[in-house]
Design a protein around this motif. Structure first.
Motif, short mmCIF file in Angstrom:
data_model
loop_
_atom_site.label_atom_id
_atom_site.label_comp_id
_atom_site.label_asym_id
_atom_site.label_seq_id
_atom_site.Cartn_x
_atom_site.Cartn_y
_atom_site.Cartn_z
N SER A 48 3.96 -6.00 11.00
CA SER A 48 2.56 -5.61 10.90
C SER A 48 1.81 -6.79 10.27
O SER A 48 2.43 -7.67 9.68
CB SER A 48 2.42 -4.37 10.02
N ILE A 49 0.51 -6.77 10.38
CA ILE A 49 -0.25 -7.90 9.84
C ILE A 49 -0.10 -7.96 8.32
O ILE A 49 -0.12 -9.04 7.73
CB ILE A 49 -1.73 -7.87 10.28
N LEU A 50 0.10 -6.81 7.68
CA LEU A 50 0.30 -6.84 6.23
C LEU A 50 1.66 -7.43 5.88
O LEU A 50 1.81 -8.13 4.88
CB LEU A 50 0.15 -5.43 5.63
N GLU A 51 2.65 -7.17 6.73
CA GLU A 51 3.96 -7.79 6.51
C GLU A 51 3.87 -9.31 6.70
O GLU A 51 4.54 -10.07 6.01
CB GLU A 51 5.02 -7.16 7.42
N MET A 52 3.02 -9.71 7.64
CA MET A 52 2.80 -11.15 7.82
C MET A 52 2.21 -11.73 6.53
O MET A 52 2.61 -12.80 6.08
CB MET A 52 1.86 -11.37 9.01
N LEU A 53 1.27 -10.98 5.92
CA LEU A 53 0.70 -11.46 4.65
C LEU A 53 1.74 -11.44 3.53
O LEU A 53 1.73 -12.30 2.66
CB LEU A 53 -0.51 -10.60 4.26
N ASP A 54 2.66 -10.46 3.58
CA ASP A 54 3.76 -10.45 2.60
C ASP A 54 4.55 -11.75 2.71
O ASP A 54 4.89 -12.37 1.70
CB ASP A 54 4.74 -9.29 2.88
N VAL A 55 4.85 -12.12 3.96
CA VAL A 55 5.63 -13.34 4.18
C VAL A 55 4.86 -14.55 3.66
O VAL A 55 5.42 -15.41 2.98
CB VAL A 55 5.97 -13.50 5.69
N LEU A 56 3.58 -14.58 3.96
CA LEU A 56 2.75 -15.69 3.47
C LEU A 56 2.79 -15.73 1.94
O LEU A 56 2.96 -16.79 1.33
CB LEU A 56 1.30 -15.52 3.95
N ASN A 57 2.65 -14.56 1.32
CA ASN A 57 2.62 -14.50 -0.14
C ASN A 57 3.94 -14.94 -0.78
O ASN A 57 3.94 -15.63 -1.79
CB ASN A 57 2.25 -13.10 -0.62
N GLU A 58 5.05 -14.54 -0.15
CA GLU A 58 6.36 -14.99 -0.65
C GLU A 58 6.40 -16.51 -0.66
O GLU A 58 6.86 -17.14 -1.60
CB GLU A 58 7.48 -14.48 0.26
N LYS A 59 5.88 -17.07 0.43
CA LYS A 59 5.87 -18.52 0.56
C LYS A 59 4.97 -19.14 -0.51
O LYS A 59 5.36 -20.11 -1.17
CB LYS A 59 5.37 -18.86 1.98
N LEU A 60 3.79 -18.57 -0.69
CA LEU A 60 2.85 -19.12 -1.68
C LEU A 60 3.43 -19.05 -3.08
O LEU A 60 3.31 -19.99 -3.87
CB LEU A 60 1.51 -18.36 -1.62
N GLU A 82 -5.56 -5.12 -0.48
CA GLU A 82 -5.33 -3.73 -0.85
C GLU A 82 -4.43 -3.06 0.20
O GLU A 82 -4.60 -3.28 1.39
CB GLU A 82 -6.67 -3.02 -0.90
N HIS A 83 -3.49 -2.27 -0.26
CA HIS A 83 -2.62 -1.54 0.67
C HIS A 83 -1.87 -0.51 -0.15
O HIS A 83 -1.66 -0.68 -1.33
CB HIS A 83 -1.62 -2.50 1.31
N ASP A 84 -1.47 0.59 0.49
CA ASP A 84 -0.59 1.50 -0.24
C ASP A 84 0.36 2.22 0.70
O ASP A 84 1.52 1.87 0.77
CB ASP A 84 -1.39 2.47 -1.11
N CYS A 85 -0.14 3.19 1.48
CA CYS A 85 0.82 4.00 2.24
C CYS A 85 1.43 3.23 3.41
O CYS A 85 2.53 3.50 3.82
CB CYS A 85 0.16 5.28 2.75
N ARG A 86 0.70 2.29 3.94
CA ARG A 86 1.12 1.52 5.11
C ARG A 86 1.51 2.41 6.29
O ARG A 86 2.40 2.09 7.07
CB ARG A 86 2.26 0.55 4.77
N GLU A 87 0.90 3.58 6.37
CA GLU A 87 1.07 4.36 7.58
C GLU A 87 -0.26 4.91 8.09
O GLU A 87 -0.31 5.86 8.83
CB GLU A 87 2.13 5.47 7.42
N GLY A 88 -1.33 4.26 7.66
CA GLY A 88 -2.62 4.52 8.27
C GLY A 88 -3.37 5.74 7.78
O GLY A 88 -4.26 6.24 8.47
N VAL A 89 -3.04 6.25 6.60
CA VAL A 89 -3.73 7.47 6.20
C VAL A 89 -4.34 7.43 4.79
O VAL A 89 -5.26 8.18 4.49
CB VAL A 89 -2.79 8.70 6.38
N GLN A 96 -1.63 -0.77 10.52
CA GLN A 96 -1.00 -0.39 11.78
C GLN A 96 -1.23 -1.43 12.89
O GLN A 96 -0.92 -1.20 14.05
CB GLN A 96 -1.53 0.97 12.25
N LEU A 97 -1.75 -2.58 12.50
CA LEU A 97 -1.98 -3.64 13.47
C LEU A 97 -0.74 -4.53 13.50
O LEU A 97 -0.38 -5.12 12.49
CB LEU A 97 -3.22 -4.45 13.07
N TYR A 98 -0.10 -4.63 14.64
CA TYR A 98 1.14 -5.40 14.75
C TYR A 98 0.89 -6.78 15.35
O TYR A 98 -0.06 -6.98 16.12
CB TYR A 98 2.20 -4.59 15.51
N MET A 99 1.75 -7.71 14.98
CA MET A 99 1.52 -9.10 15.33
C MET A 99 1.65 -9.36 16.82
O MET A 99 1.21 -10.40 17.31
CB MET A 99 2.47 -10.01 14.54
#
Lengths: 637, 224, 253
Positions: C35-47, C58-65, C88-91
């Motif tokens: 998901s695009i947030l997981e992409m940001l997770d990967v970026l953040n790990e790198k940073l 901002e994020h919490d449930c990660r299932e769109g609700v 819910q937006l996938y790469m």
């Protein structure tokens, strides 16, 4: 320590009424003099905050999210149980009580569960009055469905978003009180400690997630409604922010932690797609009503699912449980899927999934019926996996979902720290070793709307009012401790990110303290968790300072607590030498590989007492009495 | 009365005023375009002149009242629109680096203040050349002759046509938006209102634009 | 499963007071299954490993609700797809080598707190002003005492699905919160239980919306088009009717 559950005497059906009458009351004019802190704004927290404020108490409500409406209760899909018997199918308070005790595999308190069943009807009335748009029949009356294998239709629902609608109801009731000035709301507040003064819970210390300030709040009573600790597995269906910090801090301050090993694994989640996976998405278990679960018979069979002929498929649930088939309880379905995967029969790229196939159902019922019943779930599945479940079987995998264990509470929902109450998923009280579908929402709202408002008055009425402020040394010490911990975390500057370490913990928990446990694995897990914890305190790397929004720091503080809680879960699982509900010990199974309870030695609540850093926790047992139902062995053959 | 002023000056009230005055102006445009088409009657302006005289007669009291209302509503519509735009502008944060607004809303709906402003400038010029001159002034020729003379100027005619295109933009959004603002929205009739509004608005503006085209190219061709 | 190399342009802003700026990042080997947030997770790990401050979002449930997440992605609230939240937006919806621009919601009513995080507490205050039915706990009549036509109940639920993410405000050229306010007004007025307070509610909520500095609705319909729950423009028309009705009926306003 002697555990007193304070269960009132008398017949099951009269216990709660008697207790309510025996509770001391706070004079209406005096209520505004009492301050109550409520931590967490999910179903339990929001409903408690609203109800208490309506009664006239001064409430302070705290949540870590940017708004109380985000709490993870919002994600519950299926529904909420209530013994209304609107369907004339023989439901009753007693039947809901009985089903819940049995479903919990006889590891819950009869009196608590009966009360839960008793107030369940009021919950529905209350929610409807608040404007919760439950599903209805054409005649305008409420609709029900049967859920999670229940024999009666007692589940009220609002499409696939019951949790959202119930939470928005409780949230709006709470916001009304915020508008009226009866509740003071603190969002983006990360609770870091519970403050105990003269043996009573008197306040909290938190980190303001925007400014980083460490702040104290004082009150006459503290209510925790902070949800479960499923995120100890890293991958779970919980929200990313769900954490155990508040209850773990309470535990360290003297609240006993009950049955931590009772965790529920939900069988129908969308499988992991890679190491970057951050969370798991649950799909309603109603899918198992029509979907058939299978794996290829031959582990080496790597063909696409539709190319595998019928006779080379193993519909393992139908084979092993001919009478329940794909509808066996959650724990049985999950464990069997894991077994298949461990045998190398898992499917998909990662090999960590089984098929849930609708081909036969589509043929039998027609695609339109399937769309009507499961359309939104199929859409969600396709959104995430990019596979069309109308054409290709779904891939599913179990995931950590709910935790039955939690802070030990007595009948009045008070923990072993006087003045500290625990509501909803964060207490242990009602679900025993396994929670039934659509019962989590019921318990959260029962505790918040209909139980705490009575039981807390009994506590408050016996209090002597004093003029304690946050300048008291207990607050100052706690602030200092929190501050030191944060400084320590920031100063490590190691080489691993918080997520990396959390993932490591998750893998250990899943492999050894997950669906199926044995003594050897649990001992190994305890050691491994300790190693990860040591590594964490040497090697974690957090960028930035405390005096700003710092999401890595927030996570680190939470993971630090999970790393301690994880070990206790393993210890509890080790001590509970039986299989029951969601807890499956490989050493304790029948000849047919089914869970085997040990009522003689294990019919108790395991309540753990913290006794200092790196010292083993002390186990206290509350023996469970079954006066009204007779424990029997489950069978789904 | 206090409540009424408060009501029409609230955010919903302001929009209601836009819708009601807008619909009134819309009705006027329909009347205006039908009358203007008399100019195309090959009678050397006879029919048009009669119409202009009846319309402009000082004794036609009801029409004078309506005319006063028309000016009032036009001004109210313009000033109110500008105020709405101004308060809404203040609500915005700093602009996005990338904003693909065309993916979620129609072009017309996003540029009402721009189209409206240009139309307002056009109206000032338009009123000066015709209304001020022939109704208030002492021109020395008939309205019809004035029209012919004005539209023989290609610059004026093309500005007129340009303004009509903008007016069409403005009306395409305005018509359906007015009903939405009045709270009149239903699956039964809203789709119809939307298409009807588009067609009617284009027809009105095409009708207006036909006049300069006619006098610029077709009328002269016949005259020589 | 394929892998993408991407160029990111991310809004970085240290805190409320900071002016903020775009920072460019190149990121390799992003799986299309993320998901695009997981992409940001990967970026953040790198940073974090590089010793720089990770991107706050901002994020919490990660299932769109839950309504927590919300990023303005390539010029659209919640990204290029309709009816989904950011999480819910996938790469797989992006192309290899593509530049992705990530901006926070922009509105006076939503001040930026850090990077892609904004303060949406204005929504809570709008609800506190009147987005409820004033019933205390206890004493509610039996849930089946008042039958509600299935159709009305379903329509109420359509409006009640709002998750309060703020995409409507972010997409609106006037930064209006009208869809959010109307969804609540419509949800409650479509049920008999919500009718007794209908006049009071619509005034209170609209007043609060104006006080919070949100703009007003000019019917561009961008909000509804970008709403992850597909809340219809019908609710705004309904709010207007409620407002007119209340203005004519209410004694003191």
């Amino acid at each position: 320590m002697k555990l007193d559950s304070k269960i009132p005497a008398g017949n099951l059906a009269e216990k709660w009424s008697n207790q309510k009458f025996n509770y001391k009351l706070v004079n209406p004019a005096n209520k505004r003099k009492y301050e109550i802190i409520v931590v967490g704004t999910g179903l339990a927290g929001a409903s408690a905050a609203a109800s208490l404020a309506e009664l006239g108490y001064k409430v302070k409500a705290f949540c870590y999210q940017d708004s109380p409406r985000r709490a993870h209760s919002i994600a519950a899909q299926g529904g909420i149980n209530a013994s209304k018997n609107y369907q004339n199918d023989g439901d009753s308070v007693y039947r809901l009580f009985y089903d819940t005790v049995k479903g919990g595999d006889y590891r819950s308190r009869e009196a608590n569960v009966y009360r839960l069943a008793e107030v369940s009807s009021n919950i529905i009335d209350q929610c409807v009055a608040q404007g919760v748009p439950f599903a209805r029949e054409y005649g305008g009356l409420l609709d029900n469905r049967s859920f999670g294998g229940a024999q009666v239709s007692r589940t009220f629902y609002a499409r696939g978003e019951t949790g959202q609608q119930l939470l928005l109801g409780a949230y709006s009731a709470m916001m009304r009180q915020v508008g009226m000035g009866n509740i003071e709301l603190f969002t983006r507040s990360d609770i870091q400690d519970i403050v105990v003064v003269d043996g009573r819970a008197r306040g909290i210390v938190l980190r303001n997630m925007v400014s980083g300030q460490i702040q104290s709040y004082v009150a006459d009573a503290v209510i925790l409604a902070t949800g479960g600790y499923g995120n100890v597995f890293y991958l779970s269906t919980n929200a990313k922010g769900c954490n155990a910090t508040a209850i773990w801090r309470a535990h360290k301050k003297g609240a006993l932690f009950a049955n931590p090993c009772f965790t529920q694994i939900h069988p129908t989640c969308i499988p992991v797609s890679g190491s970057y996976q951050s969370k798991l998405t649950l799909m309603s278990e109603s899918l198992r009503n029509d979907g058939r679960i299978w794996v290829p018979k031959d582990p080496k069979d790597k063909r696409a699912p539709n190319e595998i002929p019928e006779f080379e498929r193993d519909y393992f649930l139908e084979r092993k449980y001919p009478s329940f088939g794909n509808l066996v309880p959650r724990d049985v379905a999950s464990r069997n899927a894991k077994e298949m995967i461990d045998d190398g029969k898992g499917v998909g790229l990662t090999g960590k999934a089984v098929y849930l196939d609708f081909a036969e159902a589509i043929q039998r019922l027609g695609k339109d019926t399937i769309i009507e019943k499961y359309g939104n779930l199929f859409e969600m599945y396709e959104q995430i996996t990019n596979e069309d479940p109308y054409k290709v079987p779904m891939r599913i995998y179990p995931a950590s979902h709910y935790t039955m264990g939690g802070l030990w509470v007595d009948y009045n929902l008070m923990t072993t720290i006087p003045g500290l109450f625990a509501l909803g998923e964060c207490n242990f009280s009602d679900h025993g070793a396994n929670r039934l579908g659509a019962s989590a929402l019921m318990q959260g709202l029962a505790d918040g709307y209909f139980i705490i408002s009575y039981s807390i008055s009994d506590y408050l009425a016996q209090l002597k009012k004093d003029k304690l402020t946050t300048d008291a040394p207990e607050f100052k010490n706690s602030e200092k401790e929190v501050d030191n911990k944060i400084k320590r975390l920031l100063n490590i500057n190691g080489s691993k990110t918080v997520d990396e370490l959390h993932r490591e913990l998750g893998i250990v928990m899943w492999d050894y303290v997950g669906m199926s446990r044995n003594a050897e694995g649990l001992n190994k897990a305890k050691k491994m968790i300790k190693d990860i914890r040591d590594d964490f305190w040497k090697n974690v790397k957090i960028i930035g300072t405390n005096e700003e929004i710092n999401q890595s720091l927030e996570k680190a503080a939470r993971v630090a607590d999970f790393l301690e809680l994880g070990e206790l879960i393993a210890e509890d699982a080790l001590q509970r030498n039986e299989s029951c509900g969601g807890h499956f010990r490989e050493e304790s199974q029948t000849e047919e590989n089914e869970a085997k309870r040990d009522d003689e030695n294990c019919s108790h609540v395991a309540a753990w007492e913290y006794s200092g850093a790196d010292k083993p926790e002390v186990l206290h047992k509350e023996q469970l009495q079954f006066e009204f139902v007779k424990p029997s062995q489950r069978s789904y053959k | 009365m206090g409540w009424f002023l408060k009501f029409i000056d609230s955010s919903v009230g302001k929009k209601l005023v836009m819708a009601l005055t807008g619909l009134f102006l819309y009705l006027f445009l329909i009347e205006h375009v039908i009358a203007n088409l008399l100019l195309l009657n090959n009678d050397n302006g006879e029919a048009y002149t009669i119409y202009a005289e009846v319309l402009g007669s000082s004794y036609n009291i009801p029409l004078r009242i309506i005319e006063f209302g028309l000016f009032f509503f036009l001004l109210y519509h313009s000033i109110n629109g500008a105020r709405l735009w101004w308060t809404n502008r203040k609500a915005k944060g700093i602009p996005y680096l990338v904003n693909r607004a065309s993916e979620n809303s129609s072009f017309f709906s996003r540029f009402m203040i721009q189209s409206g402003s240009i139309i307002f400038i056009f109206l000032v010029i338009h009123l000066k050349s015709f209304f001020v001159n022939y109704r208030l002034g002492n021109p020395g020729d008939t309205m019809y002759q004035g029209v012919v003379k004005t539209f023989e100027n290609p610059l004026y005619s093309w500005f007129y046509i340009f303004a009509m295109i903008l007016l069409a933009f403005h009306l395409v959004h305005a018509f359906q938006s007015a009903f939405q603002t009045l709270g009149l929205r239903h699956n039964k009739y809203t789709p119809f209102l939307k298409s009807f509004g588009v067609i009617l608005s284009i027809l009105i503006c095409a009708g207006f634009a036909l006049i300069p085209v006619y006098f610029l190219y077709l009328h002269n061709a016949g005259g020589y | 499963m394929a892998e993408l190399n991407l160029h990111l342009k991310v809004w970085r802003q240290k805190n409320k007071e900071d002016k903020g700026r775009f920072v460019d990042y190149d990121i390799q080997g992003i799986s299309t299954e993320m998901s695009i947030l997981e992409m940001l997770d990967v970026l953040n790990e790198k940073l974090i490993k590089e010793g720089t401050d990770p991107v706050a979002f901002e994020h919490d449930c990660r299932e769109g609700v839950c309504g927590c997440c919300g990023i303005f992605i390539n010029g659209r609230a919640h990204g290029p797809l309709k009816r989904i939240t950011t999480c819910q937006l996938y790469m797989r919806h992006f192309k290899d080598g593509e530049t992705i621009v990530l901006e926070p919601w922009r509105a006076k009513g939503f001040p930026v707190l850090k990077d892609l995080m904004v303060d949406r507490s204005a929504f809570d205050r709008i609800i506190a002003a009147g987005g409820f039915i004033a019933v205390n706990t206890g004493g509610a009549p039996d849930a089946n005492a008042v039958p509600i036509p299935k159709h009305n109940s379903e329509k109420a639920l359509d409006a009640a699905e709002c998750i309060g993410c703020g995409a409507c405000v972010a997409a609106c050229k006037n930064a209006s919160a009208m869809l959010f306010v109307s969804a609540k007004v419509a949800h409650l007025v479509r049920l008999p239980q919500g009718k007794p307070e209908r006049e009071k509610r619509v005034f209170a909520m609209l007043n609060q919306m104006e006080k919070e500095g949100f703009g007003s609705c000019t019917n561009t319909e961008a909000c509804s088009a970008e709403c992850p729950k597909g809340i219809s423009m019908d609710v705004i028309a309904e709010l207007r009717r409620e407002y007119f009705r209340a203005s004519l009926k209410q004694e003191n306003n």
